[in-house]
Design an enzyme around this catalytic site. Structure first.
Site, PDB file in Angstrom:
ATOM      1  N   ARG A 181      38.451  42.807  36.388  1.00  0.00           N
ATOM      2  CA  ARG A 181      39.622  41.922  36.555  1.00  0.00           C
ATOM      3  C   ARG A 181      40.059  41.327  35.207  1.00  0.00           C
ATOM      4  O   ARG A 181      40.417  40.151  35.110  1.00  0.00           O
ATOM      5  CB  ARG A 181      39.320  40.778  37.537  1.00  0.00           C
ATOM      6  CG  ARG A 181      39.000  41.235  38.953  1.00  0.00           C
ATOM      7  CD  ARG A 181      40.214  41.888  39.612  1.00  0.00           C
ATOM      8  NE  ARG A 181      40.011  42.126  41.021  1.00  0.00           N
ATOM      9  CZ  ARG A 181      39.486  43.243  41.542  1.00  0.00           C
ATOM     10  NH1 ARG A 181      39.104  44.235  40.733  1.00  0.00           N
ATOM     11  NH2 ARG A 181      39.378  43.386  42.834  1.00  0.00           N
ATOM     12  N   SER A 256      42.368  38.379  46.890  1.00  0.00           N
ATOM     13  CA  SER A 256      41.282  37.479  46.456  1.00  0.00           C
ATOM     14  C   SER A 256      41.866  36.396  45.565  1.00  0.00           C
ATOM     15  O   SER A 256      42.495  36.716  44.544  1.00  0.00           O
ATOM     16  CB  SER A 256      40.247  38.249  45.639  1.00  0.00           C
ATOM     17  OG  SER A 256      39.688  39.282  46.397  1.00  0.00           O
ATOM     18  N   GLU A 352      41.474  34.409  40.202  1.00  0.00           N
ATOM     19  CA  GLU A 352      41.978  35.727  39.801  1.00  0.00           C
ATOM     20  C   GLU A 352      43.503  35.660  39.708  1.00  0.00           C
ATOM     21  O   GLU A 352      44.126  36.324  38.886  1.00  0.00           O
ATOM     22  CB  GLU A 352      41.579  36.773  40.863  1.00  0.00           C
ATOM     23  CG  GLU A 352      42.189  38.126  40.594  1.00  0.00           C
ATOM     24  CD  GLU A 352      42.023  39.115  41.736  1.00  0.00           C
ATOM     25  OE1 GLU A 352      40.878  39.451  42.075  1.00  0.00           O
ATOM     26  OE2 GLU A 352      43.055  39.564  42.271  1.00  0.00           O
TER      27      GLU A 352
HETATM   28  P1  FAD Z   1      52.597  40.306  39.804  1.00  0.00           P
HETATM   29  O1  FAD Z   1      51.947  39.466  40.831  1.00  0.00           O
HETATM   30  O2  FAD Z   1      54.075  40.369  39.798  1.00  0.00           O
HETATM   31  O3  FAD Z   1      52.087  39.849  38.372  1.00  0.00           O
HETATM   32  C1  FAD Z   1      50.722  39.605  38.137  1.00  0.00           C
HETATM   33  C2  FAD Z   1      50.534  39.304  36.633  1.00  0.00           C
HETATM   34  O4  FAD Z   1      50.796  40.477  35.873  1.00  0.00           O
HETATM   35  C3  FAD Z   1      51.510  38.250  36.115  1.00  0.00           C
HETATM   36  O5  FAD Z   1      50.866  37.488  35.128  1.00  0.00           O
HETATM   37  C4  FAD Z   1      52.637  39.065  35.499  1.00  0.00           C
HETATM   38  O6  FAD Z   1      53.326  38.408  34.447  1.00  0.00           O
HETATM   39  C5  FAD Z   1      51.895  40.270  34.985  1.00  0.00           C
HETATM   40  N1  FAD Z   1      52.730  41.485  35.033  1.00  0.00           N
HETATM   41  C6  FAD Z   1      53.185  42.103  36.153  1.00  0.00           C
HETATM   42  N2  FAD Z   1      53.870  43.210  35.812  1.00  0.00           N
HETATM   43  C7  FAD Z   1      53.852  43.273  34.462  1.00  0.00           C
HETATM   44  C8  FAD Z   1      54.401  44.182  33.509  1.00  0.00           C
HETATM   45  N3  FAD Z   1      55.103  45.261  33.867  1.00  0.00           N
HETATM   46  N4  FAD Z   1      54.178  43.938  32.190  1.00  0.00           N
HETATM   47  C9  FAD Z   1      53.481  42.845  31.785  1.00  0.00           C
HETATM   48  N5  FAD Z   1      52.953  41.941  32.649  1.00  0.00           N
HETATM   49  C10 FAD Z   1      53.137  42.164  33.956  1.00  0.00           C
HETATM   50  N6  FAD Z   1      43.987  43.470  43.348  1.00  0.00           N
HETATM   51  C11 FAD Z   1      42.956  44.294  43.074  1.00  0.00           C
HETATM   52  O7  FAD Z   1      42.625  44.519  41.899  1.00  0.00           O
HETATM   53  N7  FAD Z   1      42.245  44.883  44.072  1.00  0.00           N
HETATM   54  C12 FAD Z   1      42.547  44.697  45.362  1.00  0.00           C
HETATM   55  O8  FAD Z   1      41.878  45.246  46.241  1.00  0.00           O
HETATM   56  C13 FAD Z   1      43.631  43.856  45.691  1.00  0.00           C
HETATM   57  N8  FAD Z   1      43.960  43.617  46.975  1.00  0.00           N
HETATM   58  C14 FAD Z   1      44.997  42.794  47.269  1.00  0.00           C
HETATM   59  C15 FAD Z   1      45.338  42.586  48.607  1.00  0.00           C
HETATM   60  C16 FAD Z   1      46.393  41.774  48.952  1.00  0.00           C
HETATM   61  C17 FAD Z   1      46.730  41.565  50.404  1.00  0.00           C
HETATM   62  C18 FAD Z   1      47.161  41.153  47.934  1.00  0.00           C
HETATM   63  C19 FAD Z   1      48.336  40.290  48.287  1.00  0.00           C
HETATM   64  C20 FAD Z   1      46.835  41.333  46.598  1.00  0.00           C
HETATM   65  C21 FAD Z   1      45.742  42.157  46.249  1.00  0.00           C
HETATM   66  N9  FAD Z   1      45.377  42.387  44.918  1.00  0.00           N
HETATM   67  C22 FAD Z   1      44.346  43.240  44.618  1.00  0.00           C
HETATM   68  C23 FAD Z   1      46.068  41.687  43.815  1.00  0.00           C
HETATM   69  C24 FAD Z   1      47.372  42.396  43.352  1.00  0.00           C
HETATM   70  O9  FAD Z   1      47.838  43.291  44.311  1.00  0.00           O
HETATM   71  C25 FAD Z   1      47.174  43.128  42.027  1.00  0.00           C
HETATM   72  O10 FAD Z   1      46.744  42.237  41.026  1.00  0.00           O
HETATM   73  C26 FAD Z   1      48.453  43.817  41.545  1.00  0.00           C
HETATM   74  O11 FAD Z   1      48.187  44.644  40.451  1.00  0.00           O
HETATM   75  C27 FAD Z   1      49.547  42.815  41.164  1.00  0.00           C
HETATM   76  O12 FAD Z   1      50.723  43.559  40.976  1.00  0.00           O
HETATM   77  P2  FAD Z   1      52.153  42.860  40.992  1.00  0.00           P
HETATM   78  O13 FAD Z   1      53.146  43.880  40.566  1.00  0.00           O
HETATM   79  O14 FAD Z   1      52.391  42.224  42.304  1.00  0.00           O
HETATM   80  O15 FAD Z   1      51.963  41.773  39.861  1.00  0.00           O
HETATM   81  N1  EPU Z   2      31.440  38.216  52.049  1.00  0.00           N
HETATM   82  C1  EPU Z   2      31.023  37.187  52.865  1.00  0.00           C
HETATM   83  N2  EPU Z   2      31.986  36.392  53.420  1.00  0.00           N
HETATM   84  C2  EPU Z   2      33.298  36.592  53.209  1.00  0.00           C
HETATM   85  C3  EPU Z   2      33.715  37.640  52.366  1.00  0.00           C
HETATM   86  C4  EPU Z   2      32.741  38.454  51.799  1.00  0.00           C
HETATM   87  O1  EPU Z   2      29.843  36.975  53.097  1.00  0.00           O
HETATM   88  O2  EPU Z   2      34.107  35.841  53.762  1.00  0.00           O
HETATM   89  C5  EPU Z   2      30.406  39.119  51.508  1.00  0.00           C
HETATM   90  C6  EPU Z   2      30.464  40.500  52.187  1.00  0.00           C
HETATM   91  O3  EPU Z   2      29.703  40.512  53.364  1.00  0.00           O
HETATM   92  C7  EPU Z   2      29.883  41.407  51.125  1.00  0.00           C
HETATM   93  C8  EPU Z   2      30.350  40.739  49.830  1.00  0.00           C
HETATM   94  O4  EPU Z   2      30.679  39.384  50.141  1.00  0.00           O
HETATM   95  O5  EPU Z   2      28.485  41.369  51.165  1.00  0.00           O
HETATM   96  C9  EPU Z   2      31.544  41.438  49.192  1.00  0.00           C
HETATM   97  O6  EPU Z   2      32.632  41.421  50.115  1.00  0.00           O
HETATM   98  P1  EPU Z   2      33.787  42.540  50.113  1.00  0.00           P
HETATM   99  O7  EPU Z   2      33.184  43.893  50.105  1.00  0.00           O
HETATM  100  O8  EPU Z   2      34.752  42.214  51.175  1.00  0.00           O
HETATM  101  O9  EPU Z   2      34.476  42.413  48.702  1.00  0.00           O
HETATM  102  P2  EPU Z   2      34.865  41.159  47.812  1.00  0.00           P
HETATM  103  O10 EPU Z   2      33.911  41.046  46.687  1.00  0.00           O
HETATM  104  O11 EPU Z   2      35.046  39.951  48.665  1.00  0.00           O
HETATM  105  C10 EPU Z   2      36.293  42.588  46.208  1.00  0.00           C
HETATM  106  C11 EPU Z   2      37.600  42.474  45.499  1.00  0.00           C
HETATM  107  C12 EPU Z   2      38.747  42.905  46.405  1.00  0.00           C
HETATM  108  C13 EPU Z   2      38.513  44.353  46.813  1.00  0.00           C
HETATM  109  C14 EPU Z   2      37.179  44.447  47.557  1.00  0.00           C
HETATM  110  C15 EPU Z   2      36.825  45.862  47.921  1.00  0.00           C
HETATM  111  C16 EPU Z   2      37.356  40.749  43.840  1.00  0.00           C
HETATM  112  C17 EPU Z   2      37.683  39.361  43.428  1.00  0.00           C
HETATM  113  N3  EPU Z   2      37.810  41.116  45.032  1.00  0.00           N
HETATM  114  O12 EPU Z   2      36.283  41.630  47.256  1.00  0.00           O
HETATM  115  O13 EPU Z   2      39.946  42.829  45.666  1.00  0.00           O
HETATM  116  O14 EPU Z   2      39.550  44.816  47.638  1.00  0.00           O
HETATM  117  O15 EPU Z   2      36.129  43.929  46.698  1.00  0.00           O
HETATM  118  O16 EPU Z   2      36.373  46.536  46.816  1.00  0.00           O
HETATM  119  O17 EPU Z   2      36.703  41.467  43.102  1.00  0.00           O
HETATM  120  C18 EPU Z   2      41.733  41.393  45.068  1.00  0.00           C
HETATM  121  O18 EPU Z   2      41.346  41.489  43.893  1.00  0.00           O
HETATM  122  O19 EPU Z   2      42.741  40.721  45.372  1.00  0.00           O
HETATM  123  C19 EPU Z   2      40.988  42.049  46.123  1.00  0.00           C
HETATM  124  C20 EPU Z   2      41.320  41.946  47.408  1.00  0.00           C
END
Ligand code: FAD
Ligand code: EPU
Length: 357
Positions: A181, A256, A352
């Site tokens: 991240r 997250s 994050e």
């Molecule tokens: P924005 O929210 O628009 O911007 C995020 C940051 O990046 C801001 O600081 C912005 O200025 C900068 N930025 C955006 N685009 C550019 C660009 N072209 N050039 C320079 N800077 C830029 N993230 C994960 O890593 N793993 C996950 O599993 C994950 N799951 C998610 C699930 C949900 C339901 C949601 C809502 C979010 C999740 N995210 C996850 C977080 C998010 O989707 C990612 O961080 C994604 O890459 C953000 O993209 P965005 O275009 O929406 O960025």
């Molecule tokens: N857990 C709990 N309680 C909760 C949530 C999680 O006990 O409410 C425990 C789970 O049981 C598991 C561990 O925490 O043992 C990890 O949980 P999970 O696999 O759901 O993943 P996470 O660490 O909570 C991360 C990323 C997610 C990504 C998933 C899958 C970060 C900050 N988040 O979540 O990314 O989708 O792994 O790989 O690293 C995001 O960045 O926005 C995001 C959704």
């Protein structure tokens, strides 16, 4: 608009205020938290040349903010600086041999749309990153990751425009310094670049499937798939995500809210002695990653609602807007959660999500 004095100056002020209001953009549809805040200036960017021309012409304006899909920002207030919305589209294969292909993608392309396009072409490497919201241009910013894969593993290069000069810059994957991240763009490069396109190197055959994440194996077993391909992995990831994470179109959230904390291994092992069920993932250099979701759940926050905001009932790491929340309400909840985790476990959890402004 009602004006008591009706002097020419006063009329002028009122007209300017009305024009300003007209030019302002409500950002509620542009952030997945669904928070209302206004941008004084909102500029949609459709290609890199247009962006560079704009920057040269308006070289004295305040440092703009770059907006992708708004899925990783928390709007704390109205924005006085210009917001550049990335609408740069396009995806194409720019190089290939028998084994691999390099695809170039406009920064404004939807990330999941890109994953589906790659699956259709039989290109492997990003199937575990299915259904992550947002744009391709934002993907390197925090080195998106899920289900055992990070974009770091396939990122070939990044093209970006330097906001201060309008100069086009190329970054190799190693220049981007991607970590968990984290990247150059979240540190020295923070706020300085607009990513206009990215290049990914993907496999054409002998795909290295990543099934190490327990949930993926379980889902494949449930569906009776014994010889998965990249499409089956994408389907499994999509199913898992839909069952755990709230859909932002129904309930505002940014995934997250916090990063999983990385602590010295020694400290993690001491905590494990006290809480034997605590998840712990060993990292290089005598470090360990803890699960912030688990820590937050142990503090009793999971499923708790405070006014318009809350901690999601299925994933404690996700903070939600039940409707009408302000960024400050979300932040107040996040601060209380962070304080209770620090008090109970002696561990700091950092956001994050990017706070704007
Ligand atoms: P924005 O929210 O628009 O911007 C995020 C940051 O990046 C801001 O600081 C912005 O200025 C900068 N930025 C955006 N685009 C550019 C660009 N072209 N050039 C320079 N800077 C830029 N993230 C994960 O890593 N793993 C996950 O599993 C994950 N799951 C998610 C699930 C949900 C339901 C949601 C809502 C979010 C999740 N995210 C996850 C977080 C998010 O989707 C990612 O961080 C994604 O890459 C953000 O993209 P965005 O275009 O929406 O960025
Ligand atoms: N857990 C709990 N309680 C909760 C949530 C999680 O006990 O409410 C425990 C789970 O049981 C598991 C561990 O925490 O043992 C990890 O949980 P999970 O696999 O759901 O993943 P996470 O660490 O909570 C991360 C990323 C997610 C990504 C998933 C899958 C970060 C900050 N988040 O979540 O990314 O989708 O792994 O790989 O690293 C995001 O960045 O926005 C995001 C959704």
């Amino acid at each position: 608009m009602y004006c008591k004095q009706q002097s020419p100056n006063c009329w002028r002020t009122c007209i300017f205020a009305a024009l300003k209001l007209f030019a302002m953009q409500n950002l509620r549809p542009y952030n997945t938290f669904g928070i209302e805040a206004w941008a004084a200036s909102f500029i949609e960017i459709n290609d890199a040349t247009e962006l560079r021309r704009y920057l040269v012409k308006h070289n004295k304006h305040a440092q703009p903010l770059v907006l992708g899909g708004g899925s990783n920002i928390l709007l704390m207030d109205d924005l006085q600086v210009p917001v550049f919305k990335n609408n740069i589209l396009g995806k194409k294969i720019v190089w290939e041999d028998a084994d691999a292909a390099i695809v170039e993608v406009g920064g404004g392309e939807n990330w999941h749309g890109l994953v589906l396009w790659c699956l259709e072409l039989g290109l492997g490497g990003i199937e575990n990153l299915s259904l992550i919201p947002g744009t391709a241009g934002a993907a390197p910013i925090q080195n998106i990751g899920a289900y055992g894969v990070e974009i770091k593993e396939v990122l070939h290069s990044v093209e970006a425009v330097e906001l201060a000069s309008g100069r086009l810059r190329q970054f190799s994957a190693s220049d981007c310094r991607l970590g968990y991240r984290d990247s150059f763009f979240k540190n020295e490069g923070k706020g300085r670049f607009f990513i206009t396109s990215i290049q990914l190197k993907l496999s054409k055959r002998d795909h290295r499937l990543r099934l190490d994440y327990g949930d993926i194996r379980r889902r494949l077993e449930e569906t009776g798939i014994t010889h998965p391909d990249i499409c089956a992995v994408s389907e499994a990831v999509t199913h898992i995500r839909q069952s755990k994470l709230p859909d932002p179109t129904r309930m505002g959230n940014a995934g997250s809210f916090f990063k999983n904390p990385i602590v010295p291994l020694e400290k993690a092992l001491r905590l494990r002695e006290l809480w034997p069920n605590m998840p712990l993932y060993e990292q290089p250099n005598q470090q360990a990653k803890l699960a912030a979701g688990w820590l937050i759940e142990q503090c009793g926050w999971k499923g708790k609602r405070v006014g318009n905001v809350g901690c999601h009932e299925k994933q404690a790491l996700v903070l939600v807007n039940y409707g009408g929340a302000t960024g400050r309400e979300v932040w107040a909840l996040a601060t209380d959660i962070g304080a209770s985790v620090a008090q109970k476990f002696g561990v700091e959890i950092a956001p994050e999500v990017n706070l704007w402004p």
